[in-house]
Design a protein around this motif. Structure first.
Motif, mmCIF file in Angstrom:
data_model
loop_
_atom_site.group_PDB
_atom_site.id
_atom_site.type_symbol
_atom_site.label_atom_id
_atom_site.label_comp_id
_atom_site.label_asym_id
_atom_site.label_seq_id
_atom_site.Cartn_x
_atom_site.Cartn_y
_atom_site.Cartn_z
ATOM 1 N N GLY A 1 -4.448 2.163 -8.252
ATOM 2 C CA GLY A 1 -4.577 1.986 -6.810
ATOM 3 C C GLY A 1 -6.002 2.260 -6.354
ATOM 4 O O GLY A 1 -6.816 2.824 -7.084
ATOM 5 N N VAL B 1 -2.070 -1.175 -3.627
ATOM 6 C CA VAL B 1 -1.424 -1.287 -4.934
ATOM 7 C C VAL B 1 -0.960 -2.720 -5.140
ATOM 8 O O VAL B 1 -0.401 -3.337 -4.232
ATOM 9 C CB VAL B 1 -0.217 -0.324 -5.053
ATOM 10 N N LYS B 2 -1.202 -3.258 -6.329
ATOM 11 C CA LYS B 2 -0.713 -4.579 -6.688
ATOM 12 C C LYS B 2 0.724 -4.457 -7.164
ATOM 13 O O LYS B 2 1.017 -3.723 -8.119
ATOM 14 C CB LYS B 2 -1.585 -5.187 -7.799
ATOM 15 N N ASN B 3 1.631 -5.165 -6.514
ATOM 16 C CA ASN B 3 3.053 -5.059 -6.827
ATOM 17 C C ASN B 3 3.426 -6.006 -7.963
ATOM 18 O O ASN B 3 3.141 -7.206 -7.913
ATOM 19 C CB ASN B 3 3.877 -5.395 -5.581
ATOM 20 N N TYR C 1 0.846 -1.189 0.000
ATOM 21 C CA TYR C 1 0.000 0.000 0.000
ATOM 22 C C TYR C 1 0.882 1.240 0.000
ATOM 23 O O TYR C 1 2.034 1.214 0.448
ATOM 24 C CB TYR C 1 -0.986 0.011 1.166
ATOM 25 N N TYR D 1 0.783 2.916 -11.504
ATOM 26 C CA TYR D 1 0.058 1.736 -11.032
ATOM 27 C C TYR D 1 -1.353 2.145 -10.636
ATOM 28 O O TYR D 1 -1.545 3.207 -10.030
ATOM 29 C CB TYR D 1 0.765 1.125 -9.804
ATOM 30 N N THR E 1 -4.375 6.902 -9.308
ATOM 31 C CA THR E 1 -3.159 6.496 -10.013
ATOM 32 C C THR E 1 -1.960 6.771 -9.116
ATOM 33 O O THR E 1 -1.776 7.897 -8.636
ATOM 34 C CB THR E 1 -3.007 7.258 -11.336
ATOM 35 N N VAL E 2 -1.156 5.737 -8.878
ATOM 36 C CA VAL E 2 0.038 5.874 -8.058
ATOM 37 C C VAL E 2 1.251 5.846 -8.985
ATOM 38 O O VAL E 2 1.363 4.972 -9.855
ATOM 39 C CB VAL E 2 0.139 4.737 -7.022
#
Length: 295
Positions: free
Chosen positions: A246, A279-281, A211, A244, A231-232
């Motif tokens: 989010g 967030v998906k890593n 996160y 990414y 949006t990250v």
């Protein structure tokens, strides 16, 4: 460490306001970490993991010496079996008295018939009934004594069973397993060292689902809601940045004061609110890495 990260995030936020860059807040990437500690005391016989290893939930990674616990379990098993074997067989021990009672009942009936025919006296009939009552009293006393003995033995056996279950639980806790599927971040102990309850053994986290902790001013809260897609932007240094998707999962209920070194035109901007964005890593994101978020 968290305070340093906070200062960095807020400093970046203030700088962003001055430079009018294309983001709404800044922060760092974090993850929920779990520190696995020893639950029993003893020598660590095995701890098969290294920093960076990937583990699955429930995976066995080590064990604490269980020799004393195993010996105690065997001792309790023997004591429990011995206690159960001493439990009296009430039916067998009362069988003789029941037979005497049955015989005496027949004797009372026989004397009763003789008394009706004038071949026996009333005293003989009274004596027979008295003998029958004595036998019945003896049976009641025997059953009461045997019942109390059995209850006492049963309670003792149950107490031993509870002790066995406690030892079994300690044996289970001696096995070191991964509490979640994730990556080992830090290793605090090695095989051969002595573990005590509560001593940290290793730390791990799920790095697939991280996160982004960022900070928004009070005036920006009107544009934020739980579940909102944002949006990250992860900063890898230089001009290398990756975006990414989010989702906002948490918004602080109380504001935090920014450090005195941070200057803002609006005094209300001195208060910021922490926000978590899931967030998906994809494998590139690292804990503590700087980033930005755009609404």
């Amino acid at each position: 460490m968290k305070q340093t990260a906070f200062l960095l995030a807020v400093a970046c936020l203030a700088g962003a306001c001055g430079n009018d860059r294309d983001y709404d807040a800044t922060g760092i990437f974090e993850a929920n970490t779990v520190t696995v500690s020893a639950e029993t005391a003893g020598k660590i016989l095995r701890l098969n993991l290294d920093e960076g290893d990937s583990l699955t939930m429930g995976q066995s990674v080590g064990i604490v010496d269980t020799t004393q616990l195993a010996l105690r379990r065997k001792q309790l098993q023997s004591r429990q079996r011995a206690a159960e074997q001493t439990s009296p067989d009430i039916a067998a021990q009362a069988a003789a008295l029941r037979a005497q009672i049955a015989h005496q009942q027949e004797e009372c009936a026989r004397i009763g018939r003789l008394l009706a025919d004038g071949a026996a006296t009333g005293k003989q009939a009274d004596d027979a009934r008295a003998r029958l009552n004595v036998l019945r009293g003896q049976l009641d006393a025997l059953l009461s004594t045997l019942g109390k003995n059995r209850s006492s033995i049963s309670e003792n056996a149950s107490a031993l069973q509870y002790e066995r279950e406690e030892v079994e639980e300690q044996l289970r806790k001696s096995r070191i397993t991964a509490p979640l599927t994730g990556t080992v971040l830090l290793k605090y102990a090695e095989a051969g060292e002595y573990a005590t309850p509560g001593r940290p053994l290793f730390k791990m986290a799920d790095l697939d689902n991280v996160y982004f902790r960022c900070y928004f001013t009070a005036s920006q809260l009107a544009h934020l809601r739980l579940g909102q897609e944002v949006t990250v932007i992860a900063d890898f240094g230089g001009d290398e940045q990756y975006e990414y998707p989010g989702r906002v999962t948490w918004i602080a209920q109380e504001s935090e004061f920014t450090p005195k070194a941070i200057q803002t035109r609006d005094s209300r901007a001195n208060l910021v609110y922490a926000v978590k964005v899931a967030v998906k890593n994809d494998g590139r994101l690292k804990l503590g890495q700087y980033g930005e978020v755009r609404l």
